[in-house]
Enzyme design. Sequence first.
Site, PDB file in Angstrom:
ATOM      1  N   ARG A 271       0.920   3.771   1.831  1.00 32.10           N
ATOM      2  CA  ARG A 271       1.379   4.245   2.933  1.00 32.10           C
ATOM      3  C   ARG A 271       2.851   3.498   3.678  1.00 32.10           C
ATOM      4  O   ARG A 271       3.267   3.920   4.367  1.00 32.10           O
ATOM      5  CB  ARG A 271       0.243   4.340   3.821  1.00 32.10           C
ATOM      6  N   TYR A 272       2.942   2.531   2.943  1.00 27.33           N
ATOM      7  CA  TYR A 272       4.160   1.602   3.319  1.00 27.33           C
ATOM      8  C   TYR A 272       5.326   1.656   2.494  1.00 27.33           C
ATOM      9  O   TYR A 272       6.490   1.508   3.120  1.00 27.33           O
ATOM     10  CB  TYR A 272       3.683   0.264   3.551  1.00 27.33           C
ATOM     11  N   ILE A 273       5.300   2.302   1.461  1.00 29.73           N
ATOM     12  CA  ILE A 273       6.477   2.451   0.675  1.00 29.73           C
ATOM     13  C   ILE A 273       7.034   3.810   0.397  1.00 29.73           C
ATOM     14  O   ILE A 273       5.988   4.890   0.531  1.00 29.73           O
ATOM     15  CB  ILE A 273       6.437   1.638  -0.845  1.00 29.73           C
TER      16      ILE A 273
ATOM     17  N   ALA B  32       0.801  -1.211   0.052  1.00 27.87           N
ATOM     18  CA  ALA B  32      -0.171  -0.098  -0.006  1.00 27.87           C
ATOM     19  C   ALA B  32       0.780   1.329   0.122  1.00 27.87           C
ATOM     20  O   ALA B  32       2.123   1.133   0.617  1.00 27.87           O
ATOM     21  CB  ALA B  32      -0.917   0.101   1.165  1.00 27.87           C
TER      22      ALA B  32
END
Length: 900
Positions: free
Chosen positions: A150-152, A148
């Site tokens: 928001r994680y990368i 997602a």
Amino acid sequence: MSSKQKNDNELENKNENIQEDKQVTSFSSGVGSVSRVPIRLGDDTTLNLAKMYQTWFLDYASYVILERAVPHISDGLKPVQRRIMHSMKRMDDGRYNKVANIIGNTMQFHPHGDASIGDALVQIGQKDLLVDCQGNWGNILTGDSAAAPRYIEARLTKFALEVLFNPKTTEWKPSYDGRNKEPITLPAKFPLLLAQGAEGIAVGLSSKILPHNFNELCDASIAYLEGKDFKIYPDFQTGGYIDVERYNDGERGGSVKVRSTITKLDNRTLIIKDVPFGRTTSSVVDSILKANEKGKIKIRRVDDITAQNVEIHVQLAPGVSSDKTIDALYAFTDCEISISPNCCVIDEEKPHFLTVSDVLKASVEKTKDILRMELEIEKGEKQEAHLFASLEKIFIEERIYKDNEFENAKNMDVAVSHIDMRLEPYKANLIREINRDDILKLMEIKMARILRFNVDKSDELVARLLEEIDEINHNLNNLVDYTISWYLMLKEKYGKNYPRTTEIRSFENIEAAKVAVANEKLYINREEGFIGTGLKKDEFICNCSVLDDIIVFFKDGKYKVVKVSEKEFVGKGILYANVFKRNDKRTIYNVIYRDGRTSPHYIKRFAVTGVTRDREYDLTKGKPASRIAYFSANPNGEAETVKVVLKPKPRLRILQFEKDFSEIDIKGRGAMGNILTKAEVHRIQLKHKGLSTLGGRKVWYDPDVLRLNYDGVGKFLGEFQGEDKLLVVTKSGDYHISSFDSSNHFPTDLLLIEKFDLNKVWSAALYDADQKYAYLKRFTFEASERPLNFLGENPDSKLFVLTDVVFPRMKAIFGGSDDFRDPLEIDVDEFIAVKGFRAKGKRISNFEIQTVEELEPIKFPEEPKEDQSTKVEIEEENADEGISDSDLRDEITGQMKLFD
């Protein structure tokens, strides 16, 4: 109102509307097509369908082409990609940014939602050129999606910052809501479109540009600037092999074939080491399983153990050829695909179909213009700096700021006029004319700067600026050389990160029918004239595949070729049926036939190489009542001997004789043949089988496709009989023997391939990585179909020389700290005796040896003398002591013998 009355009113209104539509249609039909029919809305508004298509639909199509799907030729980016790059540049501070933040920032410029921005950013990141990624960005090999947003995280690469951005040379336009400005195109100084590739589907057209190698693009750009010819070919991150024979410079109508690398772990296990461009390990495995279900290949199981690199293990079923399975994987699965490029780009607000060479040339010209603009801008800045430094020096050294007229000036205009008057003697030596703004800038100099002014440093600054301006002028005057140095710098700085991963090779054409697994059984019903795979209760003929053709010969001399099916009527009187191999010149048919009712019997030999399916042919002359008296099919051109028994007639002295088919020449299938006998034949029977009259099969090796062939292409390996083998040796020291079947696959690091001779002595000079010394050894290769290595088990051992010269000579050249020593010449046959290939050999020297070279021999083997031994006479076989002609006459006429 009742429901019945309500329904009647609705029906009446519908009929009135229909009558109105008919009137409009009849009116418009006199003008044009039905598309001009007006559409009436509830508020009495009328819309014309033709005008809607001319305006709304064309606007929509143009918008999709120009603003969504097709890349621009200038910077190689689609609008969403350009907006992402612009947004990342605005956010760039050297640190990683959350992809969610990048998407949100890009939405200021891109009005189509966060999903399209996120997908486009992931695609750019996976190409590993413009975006430096951190986190799980998915896998192009397995098809796994990215995490997602928001994680990368992501940031621009140093390469992107260097070649893609310069606000001074960028043309801007307002964003979709007018609150911001965005670049029309980015000033790209590299052919990004060809480096990354692009794919998009618009309204009425599509674009598919394949990615190319970074270093090759730099070399091609330099070649174009130097006026030389160049060729560029695709290069994929997924690796594998590519056949560019029909690439057609990336233009519409061309195509490339892409293959996976398939190697043998052993005879029962194949390893797929990469996937074709645009495919994933999952899609490749699925295609293999589907081909197995359809019976086109025969495997036991498939194991996908891909981690960082692709590794798919294909376990073969017992008794299945690994070489044919490799060909079948290429023929029936996604291990080989064909890609059709379509180089469509936006240029001057219109789509154009170009070649990749045209795109590269346009990119180089654009890069040259941008570099010229940057030099001119830099030159202007340097000139301004030189002018101000010169004015500052004059202003301070001449103490203009201390003049009474300046200090007592009533207003700014008087002060400016005084300074301009004082500068008048120096204006001739200035770079340009001075203006009011230049004088105002002098008046802004603070006293602290005046107090710290250093004449030497000022002179040094002015001189340095002049040198830099001269250098810029030199670059402008030699813009082509400057542009070449730009590409050389990019290649040296970044090229090592982008080696070619896809090997360019020529592919051989794989005939699907030849590599399909023979997993069906063919049956025949001679009485009813049916043939097929579904006649389980009838006579079995042979194994076949669903792609095979079947050749059928009939007793009356007719024959034809049909497709394998479950059940098909071919005709009664079937004599012979088997799998038909097109263009097979080795299978020879031996035939004796009677042409007509009483005509003489003819004998002929022929091959059937190519025919039209389902068309009937005749091997006789076509007379009614013609019959085949004898027939045999010989897969290697064998010629047997037959015994012919004639019907007894008055004055017929010979009732039987033998005929050897080897005495008959092989001709075309339409040839009449030779007369065997004019007498009536009682029967013909096989006397004894014979040998092939075709001789050995001539075999060639084609290094371009790494395959054997029988068509005279490549290196001639010799004439092979049935039991002969090939010797295959690689540069790493592996060797094995193999058959001379054209379906065999060979390694890419092939050192030599030749006809195997068990008694041939080989001499090898090698470096033993275990002992750290160079060795010489003489040996013979053992017959082994399993790969063996004559260098030893250490993979770091390397081969200097391998030769089959009878009396070889070698020269050892010393290296390292011993490079001062004279080369050592060695007679190998005197230096070491012949031993097994596993023997370590004899050390050449205790000193460090850099390499070993082969010298011309000075001794040669003696020529074999003519054999003078007594010739042995071979007695001819006695004549056949079969039955006599009188007994044979009695047998044919049915007479009984009373006495022996």
